[in-house]
Write an enzyme that holds these catalytic residues in place. Structure first.
Site, short mmCIF file in Angstrom:
data_model
loop_
_atom_site.label_atom_id
_atom_site.label_comp_id
_atom_site.label_asym_id
_atom_site.label_seq_id
_atom_site.Cartn_x
_atom_site.Cartn_y
_atom_site.Cartn_z
N LYS A 77 1.55 6.39 -8.24
CA LYS A 77 2.57 5.53 -9.11
C LYS A 77 2.68 5.37 -10.58
CE LYS A 77 5.60 3.78 -5.91
NZ LYS A 77 5.03 3.11 -4.33
N SER A 114 -7.48 -1.76 -7.39
CA SER A 114 -7.02 -1.75 -6.25
C SER A 114 -8.51 -1.68 -4.86
CB SER A 114 -6.05 -1.49 -5.61
OG SER A 114 -5.76 -1.06 -4.35
N GLU A 117 -0.17 4.11 7.50
CA GLU A 117 -0.34 2.49 7.14
C GLU A 117 0.72 1.67 7.91
OE1 GLU A 117 0.01 1.25 3.82
OE2 GLU A 117 0.31 2.29 2.88
#
Ligand code: PSU
Ligand code: MN
Length: 303
Positions: free
Chosen positions: A159, A140, A25
């Site tokens: 995370k 997300s 990415e």
């Protein structure tokens, strides 16, 4: 579709010959790390993928096209330009049609990788359900994308700026297998621990490659999330991180940060407040993921 895709010759050749390719990415370069560590890491990660037998394909949007495989100059552009678009799925048509430049998130990168025929994707950590999602609805698009796009995602877990428990529940609901390499506990990006056990564990890359084939050959579309814990020498103890995370979450609330700004804000805040320690962990884990991703791509191409 192909009028919007620009696959570089090396990646195109590898795909045509059934050779292993690893997608990478670009948001992690533009929004995840400061210059020049970001460009050095991006180049190192590509070299590690090569060293382990696969062709790297970093993905980003340039001038109305989804580029698969970037030149050094293109990487440098995303590393050094401020205020590059962070492109998730909803932003893609706008950025493409206006011929803007954009760094792609996990969700957008997965979709473009899939359009190009790449099955293995390496990142640091995915986006997920945010800690106060009951108030903000902040979940997300990485998760909804993983439900539908058949690409394996190699990460260091999730995370702990996010709600790891809720994110694991969401992944279960959407039928996305979550498998951790070499340990029973699901890792939390900076730390090898999270307090949650991993739904699945594997100690063997070939086993994971076989699982990918089984899933997709059965027509079970969607991603597999592979969690590769940060190397022991580079981890930051979870309790230590928690102090910084709380500060970051409070700062975000005070400053009324919302939408797509939330994740970059939290990551940058934490990086600044750990005096670069979190950044070093981030770099170590992404390199470790690049190695595992390349090994997985090699195993997948053979089986
Ligand atoms: N998590 C990380 N590092 C990152 C990101 C997530 O540990 O750099 C980036 C990825 O590009 C991911 C995006 O896809 O943030 C998620 O953003 P959002 O939460 O706005 O969906
Ligand atoms: Mn969000």
């Amino acid at each position: 579709m192909h009028e919007y895709l620009e696959i570089n010759p090396e990646v195109k050749k590898a795909l045509a010959e059934g050779k292993p390719v690893v997608a990478l990415e670009s948001t992690i370069i533009s929004h995840g790390m400061p210059y020049p560590k970001n460009i050095n890491t991006a180049l190192d990660v590509e070299n590690i993928v090569r060293k382990h037998g696969a062709v790297p394909a970093t993905i980003a949007i340039f001038n109305g096209k989804c580029h698969v495989g970037l030149s050094k100059d293109q990487l440098e552009y995303f590393a050094s330009t401020k205020d590059v678009w962070k492109v998730s799925l909803r932003d893609m048509p706008y950025v493409i049609s206006k011929k803007l430049y954009g760094a792609t998130t996990v969700a957008a990168t997965m979709r473009i990788a899939s359009m190009a025929g790449i099955k293995i994707f390496v990142t640091g950590g995915i986006g997920g359900v945010h800690r106060n999602a009951n108030e903000t609805m902040d979940i997300s698009a990485d998760l909804t994308e993983m439900e539908q796009t058949s690409v394996a995602v190699v990460s260091a877990g999730i995370k702990s700026i996010l709600d790891i428990g809720l994110t694991l529940e969401y992944l279960e609901t959407k039928g996305i297998p979550v498998i951790t390499i070499g340990q029973n506990e699901f890792p939390s990006f900076y730390s090898r621990k999270s307090g949650f056990s991993s739904p699945l564990r594997s100690d063997d890359i070939i086993e994971i490659a076989n699982m990918l084939h089984a899933k997709w050959r059965m027509g079970l579309n969607g991603a597999v999330l592979i969690a590769n814990p940060v190397p022991a020498g580079h981890e930051i103890i979870a309790e230590e991180m928690e102090v910084h995370i709380q500060k970051a979450l409070n700062a975000a609330k005070e400053r009324k940060i919302t939408g797509k700004e939330v994740t970059p804000f939290l990551l940058q805040f934490i990086s600044e407040h750990t005096k670069g320690e979190s950044l070093e962990a981030n770099i170590a884990l992404i390199k470790n993921n690049a190695k595992v991703g390349a090994e997985l791509a090699v195993a997948y191409s053979k089986s």
